[in-house]
Scaffold this motif. Sequence first.
Motif, PDB file in Angstrom:
ATOM      1  N   GLY A   1      10.633  70.322-110.856  1.00 28.50           N
ATOM      2  CA  GLY A   1       9.256  69.866-111.042  1.00 28.50           C
ATOM      3  C   GLY A   1       8.442  70.040-109.781  1.00 28.50           C
ATOM      4  N   GLY A   2       9.063  69.718-108.631  1.00 27.49           N
ATOM      5  CA  GLY A   2       8.381  69.890-107.364  1.00 27.49           C
ATOM      6  C   GLY A   2       8.048  71.338-107.071  1.00 27.49           C
ATOM      7  N   SER A   3       8.909  72.252-107.516  1.00 29.16           N
ATOM      8  CA  SER A   3       8.651  73.677-107.306  1.00 29.16           C
ATOM      9  C   SER A   3       7.419  74.122-108.081  1.00 29.16           C
ATOM     10  CB  SER A   3       9.873  74.503-107.732  1.00 29.16           C
ATOM     11  OG  SER A   3      10.989  74.196-106.935  1.00 29.16           O
ATOM     12  N   PHE A   4       7.272  73.632-109.320  1.00 31.42           N
ATOM     13  CA  PHE A   4       6.082  73.970-110.100  1.00 31.42           C
ATOM     14  C   PHE A   4       4.845  73.299-109.516  1.00 31.42           C
ATOM     15  CE2 PHE A   4       9.018  75.650-113.140  1.00 31.42           C
ATOM     16  CZ  PHE A   4       8.286  76.553-113.886  1.00 31.42           C
ATOM     17  N   ASN A   5       5.023  72.096-108.985  1.00 33.52           N
ATOM     18  CA  ASN A   5       3.921  71.434-108.290  1.00 33.52           C
ATOM     19  C   ASN A   5       3.472  72.277-107.106  1.00 33.52           C
ATOM     20  OD1 ASN A   5       3.160  69.454-105.879  1.00 33.52           O
ATOM     21  ND2 ASN A   5       2.585  68.432-107.776  1.00 33.52           N
ATOM     22  N   SER A   6       4.444  72.797-106.347  1.00 32.82           N
ATOM     23  CA  SER A   6       4.125  73.631-105.184  1.00 32.82           C
ATOM     24  C   SER A   6       3.540  74.971-105.602  1.00 32.82           C
ATOM     25  CB  SER A   6       5.387  73.849-104.345  1.00 32.82           C
ATOM     26  OG  SER A   6       5.850  72.628-103.820  1.00 32.82           O
ATOM     27  N   PHE A   7       4.007  75.509-106.744  1.00 37.30           N
ATOM     28  CA  PHE A   7       3.424  76.756-107.243  1.00 37.30           C
ATOM     29  C   PHE A   7       1.945  76.557-107.557  1.00 37.30           C
ATOM     30  CE2 PHE A   7       2.517  79.491-111.033  1.00 37.30           C
ATOM     31  CZ  PHE A   7       2.511  80.704-110.369  1.00 37.30           C
TER      32      PHE A   7
ATOM     33  N   SER B   1       8.491  70.542 -97.469  1.00 36.74           N
ATOM     34  CA  SER B   1       8.950  70.798 -98.832  1.00 36.74           C
ATOM     35  C   SER B   1       9.988  69.801 -99.335  1.00 36.74           C
ATOM     36  CB  SER B   1       9.509  72.220 -98.931  1.00 36.74           C
ATOM     37  OG  SER B   1      10.579  72.396 -98.011  1.00 36.74           O
ATOM     38  N   VAL B   2      10.925  69.395 -98.482  1.00 35.31           N
ATOM     39  CA  VAL B   2      12.002  68.515 -98.946  1.00 35.31           C
ATOM     40  C   VAL B   2      11.848  67.086 -98.434  1.00 35.31           C
ATOM     41  CG1 VAL B   2      13.657  70.391 -99.223  1.00 35.31           C
ATOM     42  CG2 VAL B   2      13.473  69.246 -97.010  1.00 35.31           C
ATOM     43  N   MET B   3      10.699  66.760 -97.857  1.00 39.17           N
ATOM     44  CA  MET B   3      10.535  65.408 -97.320  1.00 39.17           C
ATOM     45  C   MET B   3      10.441  64.365 -98.423  1.00 39.17           C
ATOM     46  SD  MET B   3       8.108  65.786 -93.942  1.00 39.17           S
ATOM     47  CE  MET B   3       8.714  66.624 -92.471  1.00 39.17           C
ATOM     48  N   TRP B   4       9.634  64.624 -99.463  1.00 39.14           N
ATOM     49  CA  TRP B   4       9.534  63.662-100.560  1.00 39.14           C
ATOM     50  C   TRP B   4      10.884  63.427-101.236  1.00 39.14           C
ATOM     51  CZ3 TRP B   4       5.543  60.725-102.862  1.00 39.14           C
ATOM     52  CH2 TRP B   4       5.877  60.139-104.095  1.00 39.14           C
ATOM     53  N   PRO B   5      11.580  64.482-101.715  1.00 40.65           N
ATOM     54  CA  PRO B   5      12.860  64.234-102.387  1.00 40.65           C
ATOM     55  C   PRO B   5      13.969  63.781-101.443  1.00 40.65           C
ATOM     56  CG  PRO B   5      12.448  66.588-102.236  1.00 40.65           C
ATOM     57  CD  PRO B   5      11.192  65.899-101.771  1.00 40.65           C
ATOM     58  N   SER B   6      13.685  63.666-100.159  1.00 36.55           N
ATOM     59  CA  SER B   6      14.640  63.089 -99.218  1.00 36.55           C
ATOM     60  C   SER B   6      14.303  61.636 -98.910  1.00 36.55           C
ATOM     61  CB  SER B   6      14.661  63.896 -97.907  1.00 36.55           C
ATOM     62  OG  SER B   6      15.097  65.213 -98.112  1.00 36.55           O
ATOM     63  N   ILE B   7      13.040  61.365 -98.589  1.00 33.13           N
ATOM     64  CA  ILE B   7      12.629  60.002 -98.237  1.00 33.13           C
ATOM     65  C   ILE B   7      12.753  59.074 -99.443  1.00 33.13           C
ATOM     66  CG2 ILE B   7      10.719  58.563 -97.436  1.00 33.13           C
ATOM     67  CD1 ILE B   7       9.647  61.014 -95.917  1.00 33.13           C
TER      68      ILE B   7
ATOM     69  N   VAL C   1       8.282  77.647-101.406  1.00 33.89           N
ATOM     70  CA  VAL C   1       9.479  78.380-100.985  1.00 33.89           C
ATOM     71  C   VAL C   1      10.533  77.405-100.461  1.00 33.89           C
ATOM     72  CG1 VAL C   1      10.382  80.042 -99.316  1.00 33.89           C
ATOM     73  CG2 VAL C   1       8.213  80.492-100.488  1.00 33.89           C
ATOM     74  N   GLY C   2      10.081  76.431 -99.662  1.00 32.50           N
ATOM     75  CA  GLY C   2      11.010  75.451 -99.114  1.00 32.50           C
ATOM     76  C   GLY C   2      11.689  74.632-100.186  1.00 32.50           C
ATOM     77  N   ARG C   3      10.973  74.299-101.253  1.00 28.84           N
ATOM     78  CA  ARG C   3      11.586  73.511-102.321  1.00 28.84           C
ATOM     79  C   ARG C   3      12.614  74.330-103.094  1.00 28.84           C
ATOM     80  NH1 ARG C   3       6.634  69.596-104.446  1.00 28.84           N
ATOM     81  NH2 ARG C   3       6.965  68.048-102.816  1.00 28.84           N
ATOM     82  N   LEU C   4      12.345  75.611-103.251  1.00 24.99           N
ATOM     83  CA  LEU C   4      13.332  76.466-103.905  1.00 24.99           C
ATOM     84  C   LEU C   4      14.591  76.585-103.050  1.00 24.99           C
ATOM     85  CD1 LEU C   4      10.959  79.274-105.260  1.00 24.99           C
ATOM     86  CD2 LEU C   4      12.102  77.476-106.584  1.00 24.99           C
TER      87      LEU C   4
END
Length: 467
Positions: free
Chosen positions: A164-170, A376-382, A305-308
């Motif tokens: 979902g985050g990847s599509f958000n970033s797209f 890119s990975v801060m939200w799904p990490s924090i 790209v970072g989320r992928l």
Amino acid sequence: MAGGTPMTSSGSQSQDSKSRVGSVFVASQYKGAMVLLVVLYFIIGFTTVLNDILIPVMREIHQLSTMEAMFVQSAFFIAFAIWAIPAGLVMERIGYKRSLVLALGIMGIGYLLFIPAAHYMEYMAVLFALFVLATGVAFLQVALNPLIVKVGPEQTGSARMNLGGSFNSFATTIGPLIGGAVILSSIQEIDFASHGEYIIAKAAAVQIPYMVQAVAIIGIAALIYFTRLPKIDSVSTSSADSQVKGSFLDHKHLMYGAGGIFCYVGVEVSIGSILMLYLATPEMGGLGHEQAVPLLAYYWGSTMVGRLIGFVVCQKIRTQYLLQIVTVAALALILGSFMPFALENTVAIPVLFSDMAAIEVPLAALFLILCGLCHSVMWPSIFPLSIANLGAFTPKASGLLCTMIVGGGILPPLQGFLADSIGYKWSFILCALCYVYILFFAFVGYKAGQSNKISETSSDEISVANT
């Protein structure tokens, strides 16, 4: 900016069971729901990133200072502070499906309010439309994160979050390109008789993307109403939940995590908001809005790209370690953008989907663009580190963390004030301070108030969830 968290599993569940369940990505009965939820992630990203295009446009139309222009983000993100927790209470009362439909309805009203606001060129009316729109997004965000976890096994929740985050970033990548083409480029070739006519045409162009989104959101709301969604109990009866006592506010790691979400969203939005204005300054090459738009797209594109990459990497490295690495890199990039060598040396950045072959910018601009890769990975990490071991308090904790998205409305005006006072370059010291706090959370804050045994269990569960 959208994201979420996997709900950690009960400690009594066997490792074999975790592996077996984790092999399923989406439950068969919720495949249609999964598609719509991913589309909603896309809509959130597209809606949010249009603010970055709106800021320079509003600044030009209304002759605003940098700080005043940044109130575009304040009007948008302040809604999260007001509505995130009430949205959770509404969902407990009317259910997740009706909450989604309600959220999309409010968003539709917000989109439509842009028509009179832009027509009469009233800045306060634009800010009000943004607030109404963001109210719907706040309701949507609070409902969306738990639902995308529940459409499949909890052990693969993080993977669905990353999808979902990847599509958000797209959406945040193509949003500046589409918004720039509609709002900025569409009137560049018209020969206006006066500057006043040019301003009127630019204000009219602002209406177009919001009108299109209003029509789309009504259709999606209808689809959601007739789509089967999982039911989520507000209180769990598992043994793990029964061990959680007191208030969710008593958990220090959650409180530190709330600060981490505030800083992460704030710095991500601040850089995206001020980038086009900074690129227009002489020290950054004096780029026009149309030239700066592709670079803004690269900033958000690097997040995609970072989320992928994170989708793969998070299966091999513990969450806290990944957060430590990307935050150190982001801090190095921000500090590097201050350095004389980064301002004196230039780099040619190729441009896609444009007549321009490449744009020559100082190296500092590239450093700022690459910060998006680190975000890119801060939200799904924090997020998962913040709600670890909260059990039945998880829904309220999710509402608190979503409230902290208000950082995107508070930090950009602060950076705008610094830009007006001490210059654009030094205003980024605010971003550096945010990274320092996130580093504190990544090394110390995430395990505060938890025993070593609990911290170790949490890390193991998050590691399993990421697979």
